[in-house]
Design a protein around this motif. Structure first.
Motif, short mmCIF file in Angstrom:
data_model
loop_
_atom_site.label_atom_id
_atom_site.label_comp_id
_atom_site.label_asym_id
_atom_site.label_seq_id
_atom_site.Cartn_x
_atom_site.Cartn_y
_atom_site.Cartn_z
N MET A 84 12.11 5.68 4.98
CA MET A 84 10.98 5.79 4.06
C MET A 84 11.40 5.73 2.60
O MET A 84 12.59 5.89 2.26
N ILE A 85 10.43 5.46 1.76
CA ILE A 85 10.62 5.43 0.31
C ILE A 85 9.81 6.59 -0.25
O ILE A 85 8.60 6.68 -0.02
N LEU A 86 10.47 7.48 -0.98
CA LEU A 86 9.82 8.67 -1.50
C LEU A 86 9.70 8.61 -3.02
O LEU A 86 10.70 8.38 -3.72
N GLN A 87 8.50 8.84 -3.49
CA GLN A 87 8.22 8.89 -4.92
C GLN A 87 7.56 10.23 -5.23
O GLN A 87 6.71 10.70 -4.48
N SER A 88 7.95 10.85 -6.34
CA SER A 88 7.25 12.05 -6.77
C SER A 88 7.10 12.03 -8.28
O SER A 88 7.68 11.18 -8.97
N VAL A 135 0.85 -1.19 0.00
CA VAL A 135 0.00 0.00 0.00
C VAL A 135 0.89 1.24 0.00
O VAL A 135 1.83 1.34 0.79
N SER A 136 0.60 2.16 -0.92
CA SER A 136 1.34 3.42 -1.01
C SER A 136 0.51 4.54 -0.39
O SER A 136 -0.71 4.57 -0.53
N ILE A 137 1.17 5.46 0.29
CA ILE A 137 0.48 6.57 0.94
C ILE A 137 0.54 7.80 0.03
O ILE A 137 1.61 8.37 -0.19
N GLY A 138 -0.59 8.20 -0.50
CA GLY A 138 -0.66 9.38 -1.36
C GLY A 138 -0.77 10.65 -0.54
O GLY A 138 -1.59 10.74 0.38
N CYS A 139 0.06 11.64 -0.87
CA CYS A 139 0.15 12.85 -0.05
C CYS A 139 -0.47 14.08 -0.72
O CYS A 139 -0.14 15.22 -0.37
N MET A 140 -1.38 13.86 -1.66
CA MET A 140 -1.98 14.97 -2.40
C MET A 140 -2.78 15.90 -1.49
O MET A 140 -2.93 17.09 -1.77
N ALA A 174 3.73 1.28 6.49
CA ALA A 174 3.43 1.93 5.21
C ALA A 174 4.41 3.09 5.02
O ALA A 174 4.08 4.26 5.23
N ASN A 175 5.62 2.78 4.61
CA ASN A 175 6.67 3.79 4.53
C ASN A 175 6.92 4.29 3.11
O ASN A 175 7.95 4.87 2.82
N PHE A 176 5.97 4.02 2.20
CA PHE A 176 6.08 4.46 0.81
C PHE A 176 5.16 5.67 0.63
O PHE A 176 3.94 5.54 0.72
N PHE A 177 5.74 6.84 0.34
CA PHE A 177 4.96 8.07 0.23
C PHE A 177 5.02 8.62 -1.19
O PHE A 177 6.11 8.85 -1.73
#
Length: 305
Positions: free
Chosen positions: A75-79, A16-21, A43-46
């Motif tokens: 954490m894992i950061l995606q943008s 599960v990815s955590i969306g930060c919108m 859930a450390n994927f943002f």
């Protein structure tokens, strides 16, 4: 939380990815509690994007967690980048400038994953390749992907880029399931048989590209959520029956329905509510039966030939 490999990256990520919108809707203490809760749940994927809140979401995120090297490694950061001023821009200059802005706002030296947002019809694949090579060699980005792209658009990029495409972020929910429905209705003369995405589901499975479903609770294009909605009485009745069987919430079932698919998708959860966040994460441990999956699919009005 249960993990999986993101594409062919070798990177183990939570399912599960955590969306930060929407994180800019929280004050700093609430944002800090939200991120801490997610980390405690595994859930450390943002997931971010340079356009979310005009960039403010990335700033609020980094400030809320008091970003530093110690917490960054947890954490894992995606943008994402490529949308600007009423147009799409995959030019080398824009990609490089966007990443520099993202890193500054997130207060980090690198992104784990960068996705190209919404396809740019003026894309020059060689320019994208140059940007990716520069970002990779400088250590600013470790892995690359796309968002809302169909197979031939990805193939066009792959003509020039050497990095694997590890993820493709696409709209998918129980009520927005065309990428699944058209696969059932092959050679049929009905609405569900229309292939609107070039068989992107099968393509991503064949090429080990992780699909990241966005808006997993929405129907239409941000028209509202289907859970508890009077427009979907049969669907909600069936979801609630399955939820009661497992002793979980309807939110958990909606996410578990996506996770049950063997494509090994990673849904992007956008809720800022702590209880719903926990319910979403609970789905990682629930494996519904084939019968339950199909009954929920049909209850949403989806057609089987």
């Amino acid at each position: 939380m249960r993990t999986m490999e993101l594409g062919k990256s070798g990177l183990e990520v939570p399912v599960v990815s955590i969306g930060c919108m929407r994180i800019n809707s929280l004050d700093k203490p609430s944002a800090e509690e939200y991120v801490k809760t997610a980390l405690d749940l595994g859930a450390n994927f943002f997931d971010h994007a340079d356009i979310y809140g005009g960039g403010s979401c990335e700033e609020i995120f980094s400030e809320a967690i008091n970003m530093n090297p110690t917490i960054r490694e947890k954490m894992i950061l995606q943008s994402k980048c490529g949308i600007r001023n009423g147009m799409f821009d995959f030019s080398k200059e824009h990609i490089l400038d966007s990443v520099d802005g993202i890193l500054k706002r997130l207060k980090t030296e690198y992104l784990d994953i960068l996705l190209l947002h919404r396809p740019d019809t003026l894309v020059e694949p060689d320019e994208v390749a140059e940007a990716f090579n520069q970002l990779e060699s400088s250590g600013k980005v470790r892995h690359f992907g796309v968002s809302n792209q169909k197979p031939m658009q990805i193939e066009l990029l792959k003509k020039s880029i050497r990095q694997p495409i590890v993820a493709n972020q696409l709209q998918l929910s129980i009520t927005n399931a065309n990428m699944i429905s058209q696969g059932f209705n092959v050679n049929m003369e009905n609405e569900a048989s229309i292939d609107r995405d070039g068989s992107i589901l099968d393509y991503c499975r064949l090429h080990d590209i992780t699909i990241q479903p966005w808006s997993p609770f929405q129907y239409g294009f941000f028209e509202g959520v289907f859970l508890g909605n009077d427009k979907f009485p049969e669907l909600n009745e069936r979801i609630n029956e399955v939820a009661d069987k497992y002793g979980v919430s309807n939110t958990t079932i909606a996410v578990a329905w996506i996770l049950r698919h063997p494509a090994k998708m990673q849904p992007v959860i956008g809720t800022m509510n702590l209880e719903r966040l926990k319910d979403c994460c609970n789905a990682a441990d629930l494996h519904m039966t084939r019968e339950e999956w199909y009954s929920i699919y049909r209850a949403a009005g989806n057609i089987l030939p």
